[in-house]
Design an enzyme around this catalytic site. Sequence first.
Site, PDB file in Angstrom:
ATOM      1  N   ASP A  25       0.099   4.377 -10.935  1.00  0.00           N
ATOM      2  CA  ASP A  25      -0.735   3.601 -10.012  1.00  0.00           C
ATOM      3  C   ASP A  25       0.088   2.369  -9.643  1.00  0.00           C
ATOM      4  O   ASP A  25       0.137   1.395 -10.399  1.00  0.00           O
ATOM      5  CB  ASP A  25      -2.051   3.205 -10.688  1.00  0.00           C
ATOM      6  CG  ASP A  25      -2.941   2.383  -9.771  1.00  0.00           C
ATOM      7  OD1 ASP A  25      -2.926   2.618  -8.552  1.00  0.00           O
ATOM      8  OD2 ASP A  25      -3.659   1.500 -10.281  1.00  0.00           O
TER       9      ASP A  25
ATOM     10  N   GLU B 135      -0.299   7.672  -6.497  1.00  0.00           N
ATOM     11  CA  GLU B 135      -1.340   7.513  -5.492  1.00  0.00           C
ATOM     12  C   GLU B 135      -0.718   7.265  -4.121  1.00  0.00           C
ATOM     13  O   GLU B 135       0.253   6.518  -3.996  1.00  0.00           O
ATOM     14  CB  GLU B 135      -2.256   6.345  -5.872  1.00  0.00           C
ATOM     15  CG  GLU B 135      -3.518   6.266  -5.026  1.00  0.00           C
ATOM     16  CD  GLU B 135      -4.490   5.247  -5.567  1.00  0.00           C
ATOM     17  OE1 GLU B 135      -5.383   5.656  -6.324  1.00  0.00           O
ATOM     18  OE2 GLU B 135      -4.348   4.061  -5.239  1.00  0.00           O
TER      19      GLU B 135
ATOM     20  N   ASP C 268      -5.806  -0.362 -14.620  1.00  0.00           N
ATOM     21  CA  ASP C 268      -4.636   0.197 -13.943  1.00  0.00           C
ATOM     22  C   ASP C 268      -4.071   1.404 -14.697  1.00  0.00           C
ATOM     23  O   ASP C 268      -3.621   2.366 -14.088  1.00  0.00           O
ATOM     24  CB  ASP C 268      -3.553  -0.874 -13.767  1.00  0.00           C
ATOM     25  CG  ASP C 268      -4.014  -1.998 -12.845  1.00  0.00           C
ATOM     26  OD1 ASP C 268      -4.216  -1.722 -11.649  1.00  0.00           O
ATOM     27  OD2 ASP C 268      -4.202  -3.123 -13.331  1.00  0.00           O
TER      28      ASP C 268
END
Length: 172
Positions: free
Chosen positions: A8, A67, A139
Site C-alpha cells: 500500500d 494498489e 496501512d
Amino acid sequence: MSIILGVDPGSRITGYGIIRNAGRHTEYLDSGCIRMGEKSMAERLQIIYQGLATLIDQYRPDEFAIEQVFMARNPDSALKLGQARGVAIVTAANSGLAVHEYSARQVKQAVVGKGGADKTQVQHMVQSILSLGRKPQADAADALAIALCHAHMSQSIGRISAGSRVRRGRLS
C-alpha cells in the site's frame, strides 16, 4: 504455493504485507510500515526502495501486488503517491517479480465483500481471515488486503483457466 508481497504505497508511510498462499490455505508471514518521516522526497523514495528491496531479499516472494493509483483531490498528493508507487513497482521489477495491480474497490470487495468498505472493516476482516491476535496497523492491513485480493484473484483465474482446459479437452 506462493509467497505474495502486497504493498500500500504512500509518500510518508508505505504499508507492506506478506502472506503464503497454498490453495485455500493462507498463512500470515509479516506486515508493517516503512515510515519516511520529515525527509526530502528523494530521501523518502530511497527509503521505500531500500525497505522493499530488503523485504524481497528476506522473504523471496513469488508475486507482487500493489494498489492502483486513484485520483486524489490534491494534485500534489497524487504526484507524490505516483512517485512512491513507481519506486515500489521498479523495486519489484528489478527483482524479477511480475507486478499485479488492483483498485481499492477490488481489494475491499475481495476481503470485505463490499467495495465501499471503510478502513476499520478492512482491518477487522484481515485480522479474521489471517487469524491474527490483534488488528494490524491501517496501512499494513491495507497491504495485507492487497496480498489477499491477489491470492483470491489468482485462484479464481486458475479455476476459470482449468475449467476452460477441461471443456476444450472434451470438445476435441
